[in-house]
Design a protein around this motif. Structure first.
Motif, PDB file in Angstrom:
ATOM      1  N   GLY A  61       2.403   4.391   8.940  1.00  0.00           N
ATOM      2  CA  GLY A  61       3.173   3.295   8.368  1.00  0.00           C
ATOM      3  C   GLY A  61       3.447   3.412   6.883  1.00  0.00           C
ATOM      4  N   LYS A 186       5.990   3.002   0.040  1.00  0.00           N
ATOM      5  CA  LYS A 186       6.134   1.771   0.816  1.00  0.00           C
ATOM      6  C   LYS A 186       5.238   1.901   2.031  1.00  0.00           C
ATOM      7  N   THR A 188       3.537  -0.247   5.659  1.00  0.00           N
ATOM      8  CA  THR A 188       3.700  -1.377   6.566  1.00  0.00           C
ATOM      9  C   THR A 188       2.415  -1.743   7.294  1.00  0.00           C
ATOM     10  N   LYS A 189       1.335  -1.020   7.049  1.00  0.00           N
ATOM     11  CA  LYS A 189       0.069  -1.307   7.761  1.00  0.00           C
ATOM     12  C   LYS A 189      -0.944  -1.907   6.824  1.00  0.00           C
TER      13      LYS A 189
END
Length: 189
Positions: A61, A186, A188-189
């Motif tokens: 992620g 970046k 996402t986790k």
């Protein structure tokens, strides 16, 4: 002992730089793997990275953008998944992006980053050392050149590391780039 270990790792990385080859962003079937370089992501590239490459790792992620001229070290997807990222090279410069599961650690994300920064700066000339919560940077100089380590740990305790290594004669050219690279992380986790 730490210094010998670090010197060995750096020496191995320099040896690997000689065998760099460009790769594609698909697995041969026309579909993208969970870990890939994305040309279309260049449209949303960071300033100065318009012709660069974006590395995306869906399994862990995260994504990171690199300037033009960087190429992946290899396209072994299993090895990439096991090591949590990929190594990119360009004209004697190296950027290694990895993610690690730190969920079993009893330390907080902030403590994990602080410990990693201390370790990275323990045996070399420290140029910069900064920890801000669950994010930190360590820039050092040693016999092999310059190294910049950027650490960030997500609230889910996934540790993201961007390690940039470059020779002494590339300092002026690459110093500003390493900060730009780190700022494109970046997750996402």
């Amino acid at each position: 002992m730490k210094k010998i270990f670090l010197m060995t790792i750096v020496a191995l990385c320099w040896l690997m730089m000689g065998s760099c080859s460009k790769g594609s962003s698909n697995n041969g079937s026309g579909s993208k793997d969970s870990c890939s370089e994305s040309a279309e992501a260049a449209e949303a590239a960071a300033p100065g990275f318009e012709n660069g490459v974006t590395y995306e790792n869906e399994f862990w992620g995260f994504s990171v953008q690199l300037p033009a001229g960087f190429a992946p070290q290899n396209n072994d997807k299993q090895m990439e998944k096991e090591r949590g990222g990929k190594l990119y090279l360009s004209a004697g410069k190296m950027v290694d992006m990895q993610a690690f599961d730190a969920t079993t650690s009893v330390l907080s994300p902030e403590e994990i980053v602080a410990n990693d920064i201390e370790f990275a700066t323990s045996s070399s000339e420290v140029l910069e050392k900064k920890v801000e919560g669950a994010k930190g940077v360590a820039k050092i100089k040693d016999d092999f050149g310059y190294r910049a380590y950027f650490y960030q740990v997500s609230p889910a305790k996934i540790k993201y590391v961007i390690a940039c290594t470059y020779p002494l004669d590339k300092k002026q050219d690459f110093d500003n780039e390493v900060d730009k690279i780190a700022n494109t992380l970046k997750f996402t986790k």
